[in-house]
Write a protein that holds these residues in place. Sequence first.
Motif, PDB file in Angstrom:
ATOM      1  N   GLY A 114      29.006  16.110  63.643  1.00  0.00           N
ATOM      2  CA  GLY A 114      30.104  16.290  62.507  1.00  0.00           C
ATOM      3  C   GLY A 114      30.339  15.040  62.181  1.00  0.00           C
ATOM      4  O   GLY A 114      30.399  14.868  60.696  1.00  0.00           O
ATOM      5  N   LEU A 115      30.228  13.736  62.812  1.00  0.00           N
ATOM      6  CA  LEU A 115      30.370  12.468  62.306  1.00  0.00           C
ATOM      7  C   LEU A 115      29.289  12.231  61.294  1.00  0.00           C
ATOM      8  O   LEU A 115      29.622  11.626  60.127  1.00  0.00           O
ATOM      9  CB  LEU A 115      30.398  11.429  63.499  1.00  0.00           C
ATOM     10  N   ILE A 116      28.067  12.627  61.417  1.00  0.00           N
ATOM     11  CA  ILE A 116      26.969  12.276  60.580  1.00  0.00           C
ATOM     12  C   ILE A 116      27.184  13.143  59.357  1.00  0.00           C
ATOM     13  O   ILE A 116      27.008  12.494  58.160  1.00  0.00           O
ATOM     14  CB  ILE A 116      25.839  12.673  61.291  1.00  0.00           C
ATOM     15  N   ARG A 117      27.327  14.372  59.405  1.00  0.00           N
ATOM     16  CA  ARG A 117      27.634  15.296  58.232  1.00  0.00           C
ATOM     17  C   ARG A 117      28.708  14.752  57.355  1.00  0.00           C
ATOM     18  O   ARG A 117      28.884  14.899  55.982  1.00  0.00           O
ATOM     19  CB  ARG A 117      27.952  16.699  58.589  1.00  0.00           C
ATOM     20  N   GLU A 118      29.982  14.152  58.237  1.00  0.00           N
ATOM     21  CA  GLU A 118      30.925  13.723  57.273  1.00  0.00           C
ATOM     22  C   GLU A 118      30.500  12.178  56.641  1.00  0.00           C
ATOM     23  O   GLU A 118      31.229  11.847  55.711  1.00  0.00           O
ATOM     24  CB  GLU A 118      32.148  13.439  58.195  1.00  0.00           C
ATOM     25  N   GLY A 119      29.490  11.742  56.908  1.00  0.00           N
ATOM     26  CA  GLY A 119      28.900  10.578  56.419  1.00  0.00           C
ATOM     27  C   GLY A 119      29.649   9.192  56.786  1.00  0.00           C
ATOM     28  O   GLY A 119      29.374   8.137  56.302  1.00  0.00           O
ATOM     29  N   HIS A 120      30.118   9.500  58.200  1.00  0.00           N
ATOM     30  CA  HIS A 120      30.861   8.296  58.875  1.00  0.00           C
ATOM     31  C   HIS A 120      30.177   7.679  59.771  1.00  0.00           C
ATOM     32  O   HIS A 120      30.630   6.527  60.464  1.00  0.00           O
ATOM     33  CB  HIS A 120      32.294   8.686  59.358  1.00  0.00           C
ATOM     34  N   ALA A 121      28.963   8.070  60.048  1.00  0.00           N
ATOM     35  CA  ALA A 121      28.196   7.332  61.185  1.00  0.00           C
ATOM     36  C   ALA A 121      27.291   6.175  60.883  1.00  0.00           C
ATOM     37  O   ALA A 121      27.958   5.230  61.381  1.00  0.00           O
ATOM     38  CB  ALA A 121      27.299   8.406  61.728  1.00  0.00           C
ATOM     39  N   GLY A 122      26.528   6.470  59.924  1.00  0.00           N
ATOM     40  CA  GLY A 122      25.800   5.149  59.621  1.00  0.00           C
ATOM     41  C   GLY A 122      25.150   4.502  60.725  1.00  0.00           C
ATOM     42  O   GLY A 122      24.819   5.356  61.666  1.00  0.00           O
ATOM     43  N   THR A 123      25.060   3.192  60.769  1.00  0.00           N
ATOM     44  CA  THR A 123      24.195   2.544  62.023  1.00  0.00           C
ATOM     45  C   THR A 123      25.218   1.387  62.400  1.00  0.00           C
ATOM     46  O   THR A 123      24.953   1.048  63.306  1.00  0.00           O
ATOM     47  CB  THR A 123      22.857   1.990  61.531  1.00  0.00           C
ATOM     48  N   ASP A 124      26.545   1.120  61.785  1.00  0.00           N
ATOM     49  CA  ASP A 124      27.397   0.305  62.470  1.00  0.00           C
ATOM     50  C   ASP A 124      28.071   0.700  63.724  1.00  0.00           C
ATOM     51  O   ASP A 124      28.662   1.858  63.777  1.00  0.00           O
ATOM     52  CB  ASP A 124      28.521   0.078  61.537  1.00  0.00           C
ATOM     53  N   PRO A 125      27.707  -0.122  64.848  1.00  0.00           N
ATOM     54  CA  PRO A 125      28.134   0.336  66.157  1.00  0.00           C
ATOM     55  C   PRO A 125      29.664   0.567  66.205  1.00  0.00           C
ATOM     56  O   PRO A 125      30.153   1.499  66.874  1.00  0.00           O
ATOM     57  CB  PRO A 125      27.541  -0.682  67.251  1.00  0.00           C
ATOM     58  N   ARG A 138      32.764  10.729  81.399  1.00  0.00           N
ATOM     59  CA  ARG A 138      33.226  10.141  82.727  1.00  0.00           C
ATOM     60  C   ARG A 138      32.281   9.226  83.579  1.00  0.00           C
ATOM     61  O   ARG A 138      32.511   8.464  84.097  1.00  0.00           O
ATOM     62  CB  ARG A 138      33.622  11.280  83.599  1.00  0.00           C
ATOM     63  N   CYS A 139      30.828   9.783  82.994  1.00  0.00           N
ATOM     64  CA  CYS A 139      29.544   9.073  83.742  1.00  0.00           C
ATOM     65  C   CYS A 139      29.562   7.651  82.931  1.00  0.00           C
ATOM     66  O   CYS A 139      28.758   6.665  83.635  1.00  0.00           O
ATOM     67  CB  CYS A 139      28.542   9.833  83.554  1.00  0.00           C
ATOM     68  N   GLY A 140      30.040   7.359  81.832  1.00  0.00           N
ATOM     69  CA  GLY A 140      29.938   6.015  81.204  1.00  0.00           C
ATOM     70  C   GLY A 140      28.614   5.839  80.616  1.00  0.00           C
ATOM     71  O   GLY A 140      27.880   4.841  80.232  1.00  0.00           O
ATOM     72  N   ALA A 141      28.033   6.987  80.010  1.00  0.00           N
ATOM     73  CA  ALA A 141      26.653   6.800  79.268  1.00  0.00           C
ATOM     74  C   ALA A 141      26.777   6.408  77.723  1.00  0.00           C
ATOM     75  O   ALA A 141      25.947   6.829  77.038  1.00  0.00           O
ATOM     76  CB  ALA A 141      26.002   8.292  79.235  1.00  0.00           C
ATOM     77  N   TYR A 142      27.812   5.674  77.638  1.00  0.00           N
ATOM     78  CA  TYR A 142      28.449   5.200  75.992  1.00  0.00           C
ATOM     79  C   TYR A 142      27.129   4.628  75.416  1.00  0.00           C
ATOM     80  O   TYR A 142      26.921   4.654  74.284  1.00  0.00           O
ATOM     81  CB  TYR A 142      29.393   4.584  76.208  1.00  0.00           C
ATOM     82  N   ALA A 143      26.280   3.885  75.984  1.00  0.00           N
ATOM     83  CA  ALA A 143      25.294   2.976  75.516  1.00  0.00           C
ATOM     84  C   ALA A 143      24.240   3.882  74.792  1.00  0.00           C
ATOM     85  O   ALA A 143      23.580   3.589  73.753  1.00  0.00           O
ATOM     86  CB  ALA A 143      24.603   1.852  76.368  1.00  0.00           C
ATOM     87  N   GLY A 144      23.790   4.965  75.736  1.00  0.00           N
ATOM     88  CA  GLY A 144      22.790   5.906  75.200  1.00  0.00           C
ATOM     89  C   GLY A 144      23.101   6.775  73.985  1.00  0.00           C
ATOM     90  O   GLY A 144      22.753   7.152  73.215  1.00  0.00           O
ATOM     91  N   ILE A 145      24.737   7.223  74.198  1.00  0.00           N
ATOM     92  CA  ILE A 145      25.226   8.079  73.155  1.00  0.00           C
ATOM     93  C   ILE A 145      25.323   7.158  71.767  1.00  0.00           C
ATOM     94  O   ILE A 145      24.737   7.626  70.831  1.00  0.00           O
ATOM     95  CB  ILE A 145      26.739   8.419  73.775  1.00  0.00           C
ATOM     96  N   LEU A 146      25.646   5.842  71.912  1.00  0.00           N
ATOM     97  CA  LEU A 146      25.693   5.069  70.676  1.00  0.00           C
ATOM     98  C   LEU A 146      24.283   4.944  70.102  1.00  0.00           C
ATOM     99  O   LEU A 146      24.143   5.176  68.915  1.00  0.00           O
ATOM    100  CB  LEU A 146      26.184   3.698  71.359  1.00  0.00           C
ATOM    101  N   ASP A 147      23.228   4.629  70.980  1.00  0.00           N
ATOM    102  CA  ASP A 147      21.927   4.600  70.396  1.00  0.00           C
ATOM    103  C   ASP A 147      21.664   6.103  69.796  1.00  0.00           C
ATOM    104  O   ASP A 147      20.594   6.107  68.769  1.00  0.00           O
ATOM    105  CB  ASP A 147      20.961   4.188  71.399  1.00  0.00           C
ATOM    106  N   ALA A 148      21.685   6.967  70.570  1.00  0.00           N
ATOM    107  CA  ALA A 148      21.224   8.291  70.021  1.00  0.00           C
ATOM    108  C   ALA A 148      21.970   8.417  68.737  1.00  0.00           C
ATOM    109  O   ALA A 148      21.428   8.933  67.652  1.00  0.00           O
ATOM    110  CB  ALA A 148      21.913   9.462  70.938  1.00  0.00           C
TER     111      ALA A 148
END
Length: 164
Positions: A114-125, A138-148
Amino acid sequence: MTIPLRLTLNGQPREIALDDPRVTLLDLLRERLGLTGAKKGCDRGQCGACTVLVNGRRINSCLTLAASLDGAEILTIEGLAEGDRLHPVQAAFIAHDGFQCGFCTPGQIMSAVGLIREGHAGTDPERIREGMSGNLCRCGAYAGILDAVQDAAARTSEQREDAA
């Protein structure tokens, strides 16, 4: 009394008779239609595990009454891949280890789509973190999620440029 409900669910037209006007979209998907990808995490709209797309917009399905969606187009994680070909966001989550236990992963992926389709993702972390802030891991996989999300957003923009 039943409430007739017409939806397009993962690209397929569906007609459903709701017996209870209070049933949420999440409960309809999981308990009645057998689509268990969206998870019941908090059941209060705070975790994002139940995120699906309705008419192209990200929603928490645990907060949405199914009866309010007559005529809506709903996309769940089950409808994202095309046969054996993963959606670019799904592939990016695998490539970047954007999950650990996997409980939040369907909601994370749907929110990223949804974020990508809305045009709000880009590459800015920071922009991606803000856009994905309604989805908790809850596991804290945020770094991998951000990279993905960054990778999938870049690939999506490349595909748009190639098509133009």
